[in-house]
Motif scaffolding. Structure first.
Motif, mmCIF file in Angstrom:
data_model
loop_
_atom_site.group_PDB
_atom_site.id
_atom_site.type_symbol
_atom_site.label_atom_id
_atom_site.label_comp_id
_atom_site.label_asym_id
_atom_site.label_seq_id
_atom_site.Cartn_x
_atom_site.Cartn_y
_atom_site.Cartn_z
ATOM 1 N N GLU A 120 68.997 68.186 -70.320
ATOM 2 C CA GLU A 120 68.111 68.092 -71.470
ATOM 3 C C GLU A 120 68.346 66.749 -72.156
ATOM 4 O O GLU A 120 69.479 66.266 -72.220
ATOM 5 N N HIS A 121 67.291 66.146 -72.701
ATOM 6 C CA HIS A 121 67.394 64.839 -73.346
ATOM 7 C C HIS A 121 67.005 64.936 -74.812
ATOM 8 O O HIS A 121 65.972 65.526 -75.153
ATOM 9 N N GLN A 122 67.826 64.327 -75.658
ATOM 10 C CA GLN A 122 67.578 64.339 -77.097
ATOM 11 C C GLN A 122 66.329 63.525 -77.442
ATOM 12 O O GLN A 122 66.159 62.400 -76.979
ATOM 13 N N ARG A 160 70.738 69.869 -85.857
ATOM 14 C CA ARG A 160 69.643 70.511 -85.131
ATOM 15 C C ARG A 160 68.909 69.396 -84.399
ATOM 16 O O ARG A 160 68.353 68.493 -85.018
ATOM 17 N N ASP A 161 68.956 69.431 -83.085
ATOM 18 C CA ASP A 161 68.297 68.426 -82.263
ATOM 19 C C ASP A 161 67.037 69.008 -81.638
ATOM 20 O O ASP A 161 66.987 70.200 -81.301
ATOM 21 N N THR A 162 66.033 68.169 -81.474
ATOM 22 C CA THR A 162 64.899 68.498 -80.616
ATOM 23 C C THR A 162 65.200 67.852 -79.283
ATOM 24 O O THR A 162 65.598 66.682 -79.218
ATOM 25 N N ASN A 180 61.549 70.738 -67.709
ATOM 26 C CA ASN A 180 60.119 70.952 -67.417
ATOM 27 C C ASN A 180 59.214 70.191 -68.381
ATOM 28 O O ASN A 180 58.011 70.436 -68.433
ATOM 29 N N GLN A 181 59.790 69.302 -69.183
ATOM 30 C CA GLN A 181 59.095 68.432 -70.134
ATOM 31 C C GLN A 181 58.634 69.143 -71.410
ATOM 32 O O GLN A 181 57.968 68.536 -72.243
ATOM 33 N N GLU A 182 58.979 70.407 -71.611
ATOM 34 C CA GLU A 182 58.685 71.090 -72.865
ATOM 35 C C GLU A 182 59.776 70.757 -73.878
ATOM 36 O O GLU A 182 60.873 70.359 -73.511
#
Length: 194
Positions: A8-10, A26-28, A33-35
């Motif tokens: 996963e990428h921040q 809290r990170d997005t 899967n690019q979601e």
């Protein structure tokens, strides 16, 4: 084994709390899967745990502690442990925590490995150390620290683990390391205190 399909990428980060001890975010993140998804987690300074082994006329004893842990509301049986100060060497931290909490110093040390106790929501890493050739002395507890120090045999500790009386993750992991090192399955490399 390639892991790119799992990473996963921040995308962004929000600070939730900056306390005296913990730092929460809290990170997005962008999923494989690019979601997009959110990840809440705590940044922890790291810690050590010591498995102190005391040779007595009655055989090997372990130095353990009983300490009230506020978040779970109960007294827990644990190996001595504590958080690292900023920039502190883990071995020096292990020596400091052993002496402060139990009064013991050790002439021989062995690093066992690391433990990630709560990988779903914390960066915490605990280094596991063994200590032997113990020498007793005075404790130097922090003014907000209250704990009992006691001795138990490895067999007693294992029985308490099996009975569910020991539920602390680091102590359970320490018991696993202890059992395997005593059996010779996981040999330790001992080094004298310099």
């Amino acid at each position: 084994m390639p892991d790119a399909h799992l990473i996963e990428h921040q995308v962004s980060q929000e600070e939730l709390l900056r306390g005296n001890f913990l730092h929460a975010f809290r990170d997005t993140v962008c999923l494989p899967n690019q979601e997009l998804a959110t990840r809440e987690y705590i940044v922890h300074p790291g810690a050590v745990m010591v498995i102190p082994m005391l040779e007595t006329p009655d055989g090997l004893k372990l130095v353990l502690e009983r300490q009230y842990r506020y978040p779970v509301g109960q007294v827990m049986i644990e190996f001595p442990a504590g958080k690292r100060d900023a920039g502190e060497d883990p071995w020096r931290c292990a020596q400091r925590e052993l002496q402060e909490e139990t009064g013991y110093t050790a002439r021989q040390w062995a690093r066992a490995g690391v433990l990630h106790p709560v990988i779903a929501y914390s960066t915490e890493v605990i280094e596991i150390w063994f200590a032997k050739e113990l020498i007793g002395g005075p404790r130097q507890l922090d003014h907000e620290e209250f704990l009992d120090v006691f001795l138990a045999t490895p067999a007693q500790l294992m029985a308490w683990c099996q009975a569910g009386l020991v539920t602390d993750a680091k102590t359970l992991t320490g018991a696993l390391w202890l059992q395997n090192s005593l059996s010779g399955q996981w040999p330790l490399v001992w080094q004298p205190l310099d």
